[in-house]
Design a protein around this motif. Structure first.
Motif, PDB file in Angstrom:
ATOM      1  N   SER A 341       0.831  -1.207   0.000  1.00  0.00           N
ATOM      2  CA  SER A 341       0.000   0.000   0.000  1.00  0.00           C
ATOM      3  C   SER A 341       0.868   1.260   0.000  1.00  0.00           C
ATOM      4  CB  SER A 341      -0.921  -0.028   1.217  1.00  0.00           C
ATOM      5  OG  SER A 341      -1.843   1.022   1.190  1.00  0.00           O
ATOM      6  N   THR A 342       1.968   1.231   0.753  1.00  0.00           N
ATOM      7  CA  THR A 342       2.887   2.372   0.771  1.00  0.00           C
ATOM      8  C   THR A 342       3.543   2.565  -0.593  1.00  0.00           C
ATOM      9  OG1 THR A 342       3.334   2.087   3.128  1.00  0.00           O
ATOM     10  CG2 THR A 342       4.957   3.320   1.862  1.00  0.00           C
ATOM     11  N   HIS A 343       3.930   1.474  -1.231  1.00  0.00           N
ATOM     12  CA  HIS A 343       4.532   1.570  -2.564  1.00  0.00           C
ATOM     13  C   HIS A 343       3.574   2.217  -3.562  1.00  0.00           C
ATOM     14  CE1 HIS A 343       7.237  -2.080  -1.388  1.00  0.00           C
ATOM     15  NE2 HIS A 343       7.679  -0.945  -0.880  1.00  0.00           N
ATOM     16  N   LEU A 344       2.306   1.834  -3.483  1.00  0.00           N
ATOM     17  CA  LEU A 344       1.309   2.425  -4.382  1.00  0.00           C
ATOM     18  C   LEU A 344       1.132   3.915  -4.111  1.00  0.00           C
ATOM     19  CD1 LEU A 344      -1.403  -0.396  -4.495  1.00  0.00           C
ATOM     20  CD2 LEU A 344      -0.021   0.421  -6.411  1.00  0.00           C
ATOM     21  N   GLU A 345       1.124   4.286  -2.831  1.00  0.00           N
ATOM     22  CA  GLU A 345       1.003   5.706  -2.502  1.00  0.00           C
ATOM     23  C   GLU A 345       2.221   6.482  -3.016  1.00  0.00           C
ATOM     24  OE1 GLU A 345       0.013   8.557   1.324  1.00  0.00           O
ATOM     25  OE2 GLU A 345       1.245   6.783   1.633  1.00  0.00           O
ATOM     26  N   LEU A 346       3.408   5.917  -2.855  1.00  0.00           N
ATOM     27  CA  LEU A 346       4.618   6.582  -3.324  1.00  0.00           C
ATOM     28  C   LEU A 346       4.655   6.703  -4.847  1.00  0.00           C
ATOM     29  CD1 LEU A 346       7.266   4.888  -0.991  1.00  0.00           C
ATOM     30  CD2 LEU A 346       6.481   7.263  -0.882  1.00  0.00           C
ATOM     31  N   GLN A 347       4.134   5.674  -5.529  1.00  0.00           N
ATOM     32  CA  GLN A 347       4.153   5.684  -6.990  1.00  0.00           C
ATOM     33  C   GLN A 347       3.113   6.628  -7.581  1.00  0.00           C
ATOM     34  OE1 GLN A 347       3.569   1.612  -8.237  1.00  0.00           O
ATOM     35  NE2 GLN A 347       5.774   1.231  -8.396  1.00  0.00           N
ATOM     36  N   HIS A 348       1.892   6.564  -7.030  1.00  0.00           N
ATOM     37  CA  HIS A 348       0.771   7.239  -7.687  1.00  0.00           C
ATOM     38  C   HIS A 348       0.123   8.330  -6.841  1.00  0.00           C
ATOM     39  CE1 HIS A 348       1.173   4.054 -10.618  1.00  0.00           C
ATOM     40  NE2 HIS A 348       0.928   3.136  -9.693  1.00  0.00           N
ATOM     41  N   GLY A 349       0.211   8.208  -5.533  1.00  0.00           N
ATOM     42  CA  GLY A 349      -0.358   9.225  -4.662  1.00  0.00           C
ATOM     43  C   GLY A 349      -1.866   9.316  -4.684  1.00  0.00           C
ATOM     44  N   LEU A 350      -2.533   8.288  -5.228  1.00  0.00           N
ATOM     45  CA  LEU A 350      -3.994   8.346  -5.369  1.00  0.00           C
ATOM     46  C   LEU A 350      -4.710   7.983  -4.073  1.00  0.00           C
ATOM     47  CD1 LEU A 350      -4.445   6.699  -8.891  1.00  0.00           C
ATOM     48  CD2 LEU A 350      -4.467   9.130  -8.320  1.00  0.00           C
ATOM     49  N   HIS A 351      -4.133   7.048  -3.332  1.00  0.00           N
ATOM     50  CA  HIS A 351      -4.792   6.552  -2.129  1.00  0.00           C
ATOM     51  C   HIS A 351      -3.802   6.504  -0.975  1.00  0.00           C
ATOM     52  CE1 HIS A 351      -8.332   5.424  -4.426  1.00  0.00           C
ATOM     53  NE2 HIS A 351      -7.555   4.793  -5.273  1.00  0.00           N
ATOM     54  N   ARG A 352      -4.264   6.911   0.197  1.00  0.00           N
ATOM     55  CA  ARG A 352      -3.450   6.877   1.402  1.00  0.00           C
ATOM     56  C   ARG A 352      -3.105   5.437   1.768  1.00  0.00           C
ATOM     57  NH1 ARG A 352      -5.569   6.347   6.367  1.00  0.00           N
ATOM     58  NH2 ARG A 352      -7.633   6.862   5.533  1.00  0.00           N
ATOM     59  N   ALA A 353      -1.860   5.220   2.181  1.00  0.00           N
ATOM     60  CA  ALA A 353      -1.395   3.870   2.509  1.00  0.00           C
ATOM     61  C   ALA A 353      -2.135   3.311   3.729  1.00  0.00           C
ATOM     62  CB  ALA A 353       0.109   3.880   2.774  1.00  0.00           C
ATOM     63  N   ILE A 354      -2.244   1.994   3.773  1.00  0.00           N
ATOM     64  CA  ILE A 354      -2.819   1.294   4.924  1.00  0.00           C
ATOM     65  C   ILE A 354      -1.873   1.448   6.112  1.00  0.00           C
ATOM     66  CG2 ILE A 354      -3.505  -0.971   5.835  1.00  0.00           C
ATOM     67  CD1 ILE A 354      -5.383   0.032   3.651  1.00  0.00           C
ATOM     68  N   ASN A 355      -2.397   1.881   7.261  1.00  0.00           N
ATOM     69  CA  ASN A 355      -1.546   2.026   8.443  1.00  0.00           C
ATOM     70  C   ASN A 355      -1.623   0.767   9.310  1.00  0.00           C
ATOM     71  OD1 ASN A 355      -3.769   2.232  10.342  1.00  0.00           O
ATOM     72  ND2 ASN A 355      -4.044   4.360   9.721  1.00  0.00           N
ATOM     73  N   TRP A 356      -0.854   0.777  10.411  1.00  0.00           N
ATOM     74  CA  TRP A 356      -0.731  -0.453  11.205  1.00  0.00           C
ATOM     75  C   TRP A 356      -2.024  -0.845  11.900  1.00  0.00           C
ATOM     76  CZ3 TRP A 356      -1.197  -0.638  16.583  1.00  0.00           C
ATOM     77  CH2 TRP A 356      -1.145   0.578  17.269  1.00  0.00           C
ATOM     78  N   LYS A 357      -2.816   0.139  12.310  1.00  0.00           N
ATOM     79  CA  LYS A 357      -4.090  -0.182  12.942  1.00  0.00           C
ATOM     80  C   LYS A 357      -5.053  -0.799  11.931  1.00  0.00           C
ATOM     81  CE  LYS A 357      -3.847   3.347  16.567  1.00  0.00           C
ATOM     82  NZ  LYS A 357      -4.502   4.524  17.184  1.00  0.00           N
ATOM     83  N   GLU A 358      -5.056  -0.281  10.716  1.00  0.00           N
ATOM     84  CA  GLU A 358      -5.919  -0.832   9.670  1.00  0.00           C
ATOM     85  C   GLU A 358      -5.456  -2.226   9.265  1.00  0.00           C
ATOM     86  OE1 GLU A 358      -7.335   3.145   7.279  1.00  0.00           O
ATOM     87  OE2 GLU A 358      -5.232   2.547   7.116  1.00  0.00           O
ATOM     88  N   ALA A 359      -4.144  -2.427   9.200  1.00  0.00           N
ATOM     89  CA  ALA A 359      -3.618  -3.743   8.847  1.00  0.00           C
ATOM     90  C   ALA A 359      -3.962  -4.782   9.915  1.00  0.00           C
ATOM     91  CB  ALA A 359      -2.110  -3.657   8.643  1.00  0.00           C
ATOM     92  N   PHE A 360      -3.912  -4.379  11.185  1.00  0.00           N
ATOM     93  CA  PHE A 360      -4.343  -5.257  12.274  1.00  0.00           C
ATOM     94  C   PHE A 360      -5.803  -5.669  12.065  1.00  0.00           C
ATOM     95  CE2 PHE A 360      -6.259  -6.152  16.351  1.00  0.00           C
ATOM     96  CZ  PHE A 360      -5.285  -6.824  17.083  1.00  0.00           C
ATOM     97  N   TYR A 361      -6.634  -4.695  11.722  1.00  0.00           N
ATOM     98  CA  TYR A 361      -8.049  -4.971  11.443  1.00  0.00           C
ATOM     99  C   TYR A 361      -8.191  -5.993  10.313  1.00  0.00           C
ATOM    100  CZ  TYR A 361     -12.649  -4.149   9.307  1.00  0.00           C
ATOM    101  OH  TYR A 361     -13.885  -4.314   8.745  1.00  0.00           O
ATOM    102  N   LEU A 362      -7.458  -5.803   9.216  1.00  0.00           N
ATOM    103  CA  LEU A 362      -7.576  -6.698   8.067  1.00  0.00           C
ATOM    104  C   LEU A 362      -7.178  -8.124   8.429  1.00  0.00           C
ATOM    105  CD1 LEU A 362      -6.107  -4.445   5.214  1.00  0.00           C
ATOM    106  CD2 LEU A 362      -8.517  -4.947   5.674  1.00  0.00           C
ATOM    107  N   GLY A 363      -6.207  -8.273   9.343  1.00  0.00           N
ATOM    108  CA  GLY A 363      -5.755  -9.606   9.738  1.00  0.00           C
ATOM    109  C   GLY A 363      -6.630 -10.277  10.767  1.00  0.00           C
ATOM    110  N   THR A 364      -7.590  -9.553  11.322  1.00  0.00           N
ATOM    111  CA  THR A 364      -8.464 -10.111  12.367  1.00  0.00           C
ATOM    112  C   THR A 364      -9.937  -9.920  11.992  1.00  0.00           C
ATOM    113  OG1 THR A 364      -8.227  -8.040  13.649  1.00  0.00           O
ATOM    114  CG2 THR A 364      -6.735  -9.858  14.190  1.00  0.00           C
TER     115      THR A 364
END
Length: 448
Positions: A341-364
């Motif tokens: 997600s960070t790579h995509l934000e750095l490349q295109h800047g279209l969407h804010r990268a997934i942060n650690w709290k959101e990633a925790f949510y996705l894994g649970t």
């Protein structure tokens, strides 16, 4: 018999995509379910009144916390022997050279039993309390995966892979046998009458199953109210070939939709190259998405725009996708998700990268929602079943050193820091206990 428990200490659980609750308190667990949740002050008062008689009380240390078990929305049980092999090949070549020849060996039930026992143990060791598995083409071999999950008490959705399109490896069935074997598999799994184990109808993908077979499998899923799992838009070459073979469809998702595969109990892996029209269709059909960042990267399939999928209202969880993915750990998938997600934000800047709290949510909780199991699991809420991990951040022999810290061990900032440390730098050595529906299934280094 499940032991009735009270766990007191720091409780960590998502309440939403970017809402992580990190609080001191206690849970009461009876018959594998959370029946009460309260504050530290309440616990001290009730304990002084001897209100917890008959319960086993566990008091976590200041450097420990309790969290929901990890949910793996997509992995391939028979591919674990290939873990770390062939990851320099593109998807379709990788399937023919490595995957299909290996999976064909699972017709031997003794071999299947030995491998699957190790697979389930490996996932439990890594804190995966719920896994959605693809098995192999063989009915008997895949039943060994079911038996391993039952014996080791993992919560699992398990599918016998369906394929009827010819391939170079000769790894496929004719349509009649495939429908018959899939029906038998569902009925055999249901006959266990085990509420931790569910059958999943599993057409491999649109290049392995013709429309006739997929329609029959969709009918089977509807008849038994089963989940369906498959792959979609993983690789550009795959997408182009699907459209070439289905000239009457404008996109990949339409192929599945015309066969009634897309339902609110359907989980699709990858979704790297979806068009806006496909995203809208999957949203309408309430399809869950298993994001598999490791395999998408290793097989050079692409970088999935997870933020875009979430912004459009799709339910997204994480998958390890062994052996396209090179790790059996959802903790690894959490980190890869943030990286991609960070790579995509750095490349295109279209969407804010997934942060650690959101990633925790996705894994649970996000994974539980993607599998339509969030009424049972995914967070530490009253009424849910107790699938949980005890995390010891500074475990002896673990990867995280305990350096002097000026923050008080009881402060919220300190406790949030423990969660961050584990997510970014921890591993299975920090996961000291694993519970599935109240059963202790890993204690220390041992899967019990």
């Amino acid at each position: 018999m499940v032991e009735n428990l009270i766990i007191f200490g720091t409780l960590v659980s998502s309440t939403g995509l970017n809402s992580l609750e990190v609080v001191p308190g206690y849970l009461i667990i009876e018959d594998g379910k959370i029946i009460r949740k309260g504050t530290s002050r309440e616990f001290v008062k009730l304990e002084a009144q001897d209100a917890f008689r008959g319960f086993h009380i566990i008091k976590l240390q200041s450097d420990q916390f309790l969290m929901p078990g990890f949910v793996d929305c997509h992995t391939h049980g028979p591919q674990f022997p290939n873990l770390g092999l062939g990851l320099d090949r593109p998807l379709l070549e990788w399937l023919e050279k490595y995957t299909f020849p290996l999976e064909s060996q699972f017709a031997a039930t003794e071999y299947a039993s030995n491998v699957y026992s190790q697979v389930v143990r490996r996932l439990l060791t890594n804190g995966t309390t719920t896994a959605c598995y693809f098995g192999s083409l063989d009915l008997g071999g895949t039943m060994e995966l079911v038996k391993s999950a039952v014996n080791l008490r993992q919560r699992a959705l398990i599918g016998k892979v369906s394929m009827n399109m010819k391939n170079q490896s000769g790894y496929y069935n004719d349509t009649e046998r495939e429908v018959d074997d899939s029906t038998k598999f569902v009925e055999k799994v249901l006959a266990f009458d085990n509420d931790l184990i569910s059958p999943v109808i599993s057409p491999r993908f649109a290049l392995s199953c013709d429309n006739e077979l997929m329609k029959k499998l969709a009918e089977l899923a509807a008849k038994y109210n089963c989940h369906i799992q498959s792959h979609i838009s993983e690789n550009v070459e795959e997408v182009n070939e699907v459209l070439r073979q289905n000239p009457g469809c404008v996109n990949y998702a339409e192929v599945y939709d015309k066969c009634a595969i897309l339902t609110n109990k359907c989980i699709m892996a990858h979704a790297v190259h979806l068009t806006d029209a496909e995203i809208d269709l999957l949203k309408i059909r309430e399809v869950g998405i298993a994001h598999c960042p490791a395999s998408n990267t290793r097989l050079r399939s692409g970088l999935c725009p997870v933020r875009k999928l979430i912004n459009h209202g799709l339910r997204v969880g994480l998958g390890t996708d062994v052996s396209g993915g090179d790790s059996a750990s959802i903790l690894d998938a959490i980190r890869r998700t943030m990286d991609v997600s960070t790579h995509l934000e750095l490349q295109h800047g279209l969407h804010r990268a997934i942060n650690w709290k959101e990633a925790f949510y996705l894994g649970t909780l996000g994974g539980a929602k993607a599998l339509s199991l969030d009424h049972k699991i995914g967070s530490l809420e009253v009424g849910k079943e107790f699938d949980a991990l005890v995390i010891n951040v500074f475990a002896t022999g673990g990867p995280i050193d305990n350096h002097p810290n000026t923050l008080e061990a009881t402060s919220n900032e300190y406790n949030e820091g423990l969660v961050q440390r584990f997510l970014y730098t921890g591993d299975d050595r920090n996961i000291t206990q694993v519970y599935v529906k109240g059963h202790l299934v890993k204690n220390g280094w041992t899967v019990v």
